[in-house]
Design a protein around this motif. Structure first.
Motif, PDB file in Angstrom:
ATOM      1  N   SER A 140     121.328 129.340 -57.365  1.00 43.19           N
ATOM      2  CA  SER A 140     121.772 130.527 -56.638  1.00 43.19           C
ATOM      3  C   SER A 140     123.104 130.250 -55.953  1.00 43.19           C
ATOM      4  O   SER A 140     123.474 129.104 -55.719  1.00 43.19           O
ATOM      5  N   VAL A 141     123.808 131.331 -55.654  1.00 41.39           N
ATOM      6  CA  VAL A 141     125.046 131.268 -54.879  1.00 41.39           C
ATOM      7  C   VAL A 141     125.095 132.511 -53.999  1.00 41.39           C
ATOM      8  O   VAL A 141     124.651 133.585 -54.400  1.00 41.39           O
ATOM      9  N   GLN A 142     125.587 132.324 -52.768  1.00 44.42           N
ATOM     10  CA  GLN A 142     125.718 133.465 -51.860  1.00 44.42           C
ATOM     11  C   GLN A 142     126.911 133.259 -50.948  1.00 44.42           C
ATOM     12  O   GLN A 142     127.349 132.135 -50.720  1.00 44.42           O
ATOM     13  N   GLY A 143     127.445 134.355 -50.469  1.00 41.32           N
ATOM     14  CA  GLY A 143     128.583 134.335 -49.565  1.00 41.32           C
ATOM     15  C   GLY A 143     128.757 135.720 -48.996  1.00 41.32           C
ATOM     16  O   GLY A 143     127.855 136.555 -49.074  1.00 41.32           O
ATOM     17  N   ASP A 144     129.925 135.987 -48.448  1.00 40.36           N
ATOM     18  CA  ASP A 144     130.208 137.304 -47.903  1.00 40.36           C
ATOM     19  C   ASP A 144     130.677 138.257 -49.002  1.00 40.36           C
ATOM     20  O   ASP A 144     130.410 139.453 -48.953  1.00 40.36           O
TER      21      ASP A 144
ATOM     22  N   ARG B  62     135.447 133.485 -64.865  1.00 35.80           N
ATOM     23  CA  ARG B  62     135.562 132.806 -63.582  1.00 35.80           C
ATOM     24  C   ARG B  62     135.097 133.741 -62.483  1.00 35.80           C
ATOM     25  O   ARG B  62     135.041 134.957 -62.657  1.00 35.80           O
ATOM     26  N   SER B  63     134.781 133.129 -61.364  1.00 37.64           N
ATOM     27  CA  SER B  63     134.345 133.911 -60.214  1.00 37.64           C
ATOM     28  C   SER B  63     134.829 133.236 -58.939  1.00 37.64           C
ATOM     29  O   SER B  63     135.160 132.058 -58.931  1.00 37.64           O
ATOM     30  N   VAL B  64     134.861 134.014 -57.858  1.00 39.28           N
ATOM     31  CA  VAL B  64     135.262 133.513 -56.551  1.00 39.28           C
ATOM     32  C   VAL B  64     134.214 133.992 -55.550  1.00 39.28           C
ATOM     33  O   VAL B  64     133.895 135.183 -55.497  1.00 39.28           O
ATOM     34  N   VAL B  65     133.699 133.055 -54.771  1.00 40.90           N
ATOM     35  CA  VAL B  65     132.733 133.379 -53.733  1.00 40.90           C
ATOM     36  C   VAL B  65     133.366 132.992 -52.403  1.00 40.90           C
ATOM     37  O   VAL B  65     133.816 131.861 -52.236  1.00 40.90           O
ATOM     38  N   THR B  66     133.444 133.942 -51.477  1.00 34.82           N
ATOM     39  CA  THR B  66     134.055 133.674 -50.178  1.00 34.82           C
ATOM     40  C   THR B  66     133.066 133.957 -49.058  1.00 34.82           C
ATOM     41  O   THR B  66     132.160 134.783 -49.205  1.00 34.82           O
ATOM     42  N   GLY B  67     133.265 133.258 -47.945  1.00 37.92           N
ATOM     43  CA  GLY B  67     132.480 133.496 -46.741  1.00 37.92           C
ATOM     44  C   GLY B  67     133.330 134.243 -45.739  1.00 37.92           C
ATOM     45  O   GLY B  67     134.553 134.311 -45.868  1.00 37.92           O
ATOM     46  N   LYS B  68     132.703 134.807 -44.746  1.00 36.85           N
ATOM     47  CA  LYS B  68     133.449 135.439 -43.665  1.00 36.85           C
ATOM     48  C   LYS B  68     134.296 134.386 -42.981  1.00 36.85           C
ATOM     49  O   LYS B  68     134.063 133.192 -43.135  1.00 36.85           O
ATOM     50  N   GLU B  69     135.281 134.848 -42.186  1.00 39.94           N
ATOM     51  CA  GLU B  69     136.086 133.892 -41.436  1.00 39.94           C
ATOM     52  C   GLU B  69     135.154 133.042 -40.592  1.00 39.94           C
ATOM     53  O   GLU B  69     134.364 133.560 -39.805  1.00 39.94           O
ATOM     54  N   GLY B  70     135.228 131.762 -40.793  1.00 43.53           N
ATOM     55  CA  GLY B  70     134.332 130.851 -40.084  1.00 43.53           C
ATOM     56  C   GLY B  70     132.977 130.724 -40.761  1.00 43.53           C
ATOM     57  O   GLY B  70     132.164 129.901 -40.368  1.00 43.53           O
ATOM     58  N   GLY B  71     132.729 131.543 -41.779  1.00 48.16           N
ATOM     59  CA  GLY B  71     131.465 131.490 -42.502  1.00 48.16           C
ATOM     60  C   GLY B  71     131.531 130.523 -43.661  1.00 48.16           C
ATOM     61  O   GLY B  71     132.582 129.982 -43.989  1.00 48.16           O
ATOM     62  N   ARG B  72     130.431 130.303 -44.284  1.00 45.64           N
ATOM     63  CA  ARG B  72     130.339 129.338 -45.368  1.00 45.64           C
ATOM     64  C   ARG B  72     129.764 129.993 -46.609  1.00 45.64           C
ATOM     65  O   ARG B  72     129.057 130.990 -46.542  1.00 45.64           O
ATOM     66  N   VAL B  73     130.068 129.388 -47.739  1.00 45.82           N
ATOM     67  CA  VAL B  73     129.479 129.761 -49.026  1.00 45.82           C
ATOM     68  C   VAL B  73     128.324 128.802 -49.262  1.00 45.82           C
ATOM     69  O   VAL B  73     128.440 127.612 -48.989  1.00 45.82           O
ATOM     70  N   ASN B  74     127.212 129.318 -49.762  1.00 44.69           N
ATOM     71  CA  ASN B  74     126.052 128.478 -50.055  1.00 44.69           C
ATOM     72  C   ASN B  74     125.722 128.558 -51.537  1.00 44.69           C
ATOM     73  O   ASN B  74     125.634 129.651 -52.090  1.00 44.69           O
ATOM     74  N   ALA B  75     125.537 127.394 -52.146  1.00 39.69           N
ATOM     75  CA  ALA B  75     125.171 127.343 -53.557  1.00 39.69           C
ATOM     76  C   ALA B  75     124.132 126.255 -53.756  1.00 39.69           C
ATOM     77  O   ALA B  75     124.182 125.207 -53.115  1.00 39.69           O
ATOM     78  N   VAL B  76     123.193 126.529 -54.659  1.00 41.17           N
ATOM     79  CA  VAL B  76     122.175 125.553 -55.036  1.00 41.17           C
ATOM     80  C   VAL B  76     122.151 125.508 -56.555  1.00 41.17           C
ATOM     81  O   VAL B  76     121.916 126.530 -57.210  1.00 41.17           O
ATOM     82  N   PHE B  77     122.445 124.310 -57.109  1.00 42.41           N
ATOM     83  CA  PHE B  77     122.418 124.122 -58.556  1.00 42.41           C
ATOM     84  C   PHE B  77     121.454 122.985 -58.878  1.00 42.41           C
ATOM     85  O   PHE B  77     121.542 121.915 -58.284  1.00 42.41           O
ATOM     86  N   HIS B  78     120.560 123.225 -59.800  1.00 45.10           N
ATOM     87  CA  HIS B  78     119.585 122.214 -60.212  1.00 45.10           C
ATOM     88  C   HIS B  78     120.063 121.566 -61.511  1.00 45.10           C
ATOM     89  O   HIS B  78     120.569 122.250 -62.376  1.00 45.10           O
ATOM     90  N   PRO B  79     119.853 120.262 -61.641  1.00 39.45           N
ATOM     91  CA  PRO B  79     120.235 119.595 -62.885  1.00 39.45           C
ATOM     92  C   PRO B  79     119.495 120.205 -64.079  1.00 39.45           C
ATOM     93  O   PRO B  79     118.318 120.553 -63.971  1.00 39.45           O
ATOM     94  N   GLN B  80     120.220 120.336 -65.180  1.00 44.12           N
ATOM     95  CA  GLN B  80     119.630 120.957 -66.373  1.00 44.12           C
ATOM     96  C   GLN B  80     119.132 119.928 -67.374  1.00 44.12           C
ATOM     97  O   GLN B  80     118.380 120.248 -68.279  1.00 44.12           O
ATOM     98  N   GLY B  81     119.578 118.682 -67.263  1.00 42.53           N
ATOM     99  CA  GLY B  81     119.208 117.655 -68.239  1.00 42.53           C
ATOM    100  C   GLY B  81     117.760 117.227 -68.108  1.00 42.53           C
ATOM    101  O   GLY B  81     117.094 117.458 -67.107  1.00 42.53           O
ATOM    102  N   GLU B  82     117.266 116.577 -69.150  1.00 46.71           N
ATOM    103  CA  GLU B  82     115.903 116.069 -69.142  1.00 46.71           C
ATOM    104  C   GLU B  82     115.824 114.813 -68.307  1.00 46.71           C
ATOM    105  O   GLU B  82     116.699 113.971 -68.362  1.00 46.71           O
ATOM    106  N   LYS B  83     114.770 114.663 -67.574  1.00 53.00           N
ATOM    107  CA  LYS B  83     114.530 113.461 -66.778  1.00 53.00           C
ATOM    108  C   LYS B  83     113.813 112.450 -67.655  1.00 53.00           C
ATOM    109  O   LYS B  83     112.908 112.799 -68.396  1.00 53.00           O
ATOM    110  N   LYS B  84     114.234 111.172 -67.566  1.00 48.93           N
ATOM    111  CA  LYS B  84     113.571 110.115 -68.363  1.00 48.93           C
ATOM    112  C   LYS B  84     112.660 109.313 -67.500  1.00 48.93           C
ATOM    113  O   LYS B  84     112.816 109.146 -66.363  1.00 48.93           O
TER     114      LYS B  84
END
Length: 171
Positions: A135-139, A149-171
């Motif tokens: 997921s990704v979120q911002g203002d 391409r995409s651009v995610v921005t936060g409010k002034e003083g705010g932050r962008v939050n992103a969570v990416f999970h690995p896609q590869g297989e675990k050994k």
């Protein structure tokens, strides 16, 4: 008020679905790569107001726009188009409880605006995009449909939050 639904406007309204590619921006596929725009389009709402002289078609009341596996849900969708012979789409605006779903991609926010000439979608109003567990979120989330391409921005003083999970297989 004269009722009118420009044929291109319904198809272009669904281009908003391209914003769902934000969470998968690291992928090398097109924003609409899996989207089949040759499918019939179905829009349901409680009301449709067409105003041809002002170049506007407004769907309101639990709007659901569906084409293939892509669906837009909103309280209201307004399509702004030129009033000449071509009736080109200038802008599509979805407001109120906006949810855009395509496969496992979902975008939510208070407002989504598709700018036809710039081929971009701007999500505001606490926008968040999910793809699977990522997921990704911002203002504000802006997706450039022809540039992958995409651009995610936060409010002034705010932050962008992103969570990416690995896609590869675990050994």
């Amino acid at each position: 008020m004269k009722s009118f639904i420009p044929s291109k406007c319904l198809l272009l309204a669904l281009l908003l679905l391209g914003c769902c590619a934000v969470a998968g921006a690291e992928e090398k596929s097109s924003a609409l790569g899996n989207f089949d725009n040759s499918q019939p389009i179905e829009i349901t709402s409680d009301r449709l107001e067409g105003d041809d002289p002002s170049g506007r078609a407004k769907f309101s009341g639990t709007v659901v726009a569906k084409q293939g596996d892509a669906t837009i849900y909103a309280d209201e969708v307004t399509i702004h188009y030129s009033t000449g012979k071509q009736r080109d789409i200038d802008q599509v605006v979805a407001v109120g409880n906006v949810r855009i779903v395509q496969g496992e991609r979902t975008a939510t926010g208070g407002k989504a605006v598709f700018f036809n000439r710039e081929s971009k979608v701007v999500l505001t109003g606490s926008p968040k995009v999910h793809q699977g567990k990522d997921s990704v979120q911002g203002d504000e989330i802006t997706v450039f449909l022809n540039e992958e391409r995409s651009v995610v921005t936060g409010k002034e003083g705010g932050r962008v939050n992103a969570v990416f999970h690995p896609q590869g297989e675990k050994k």
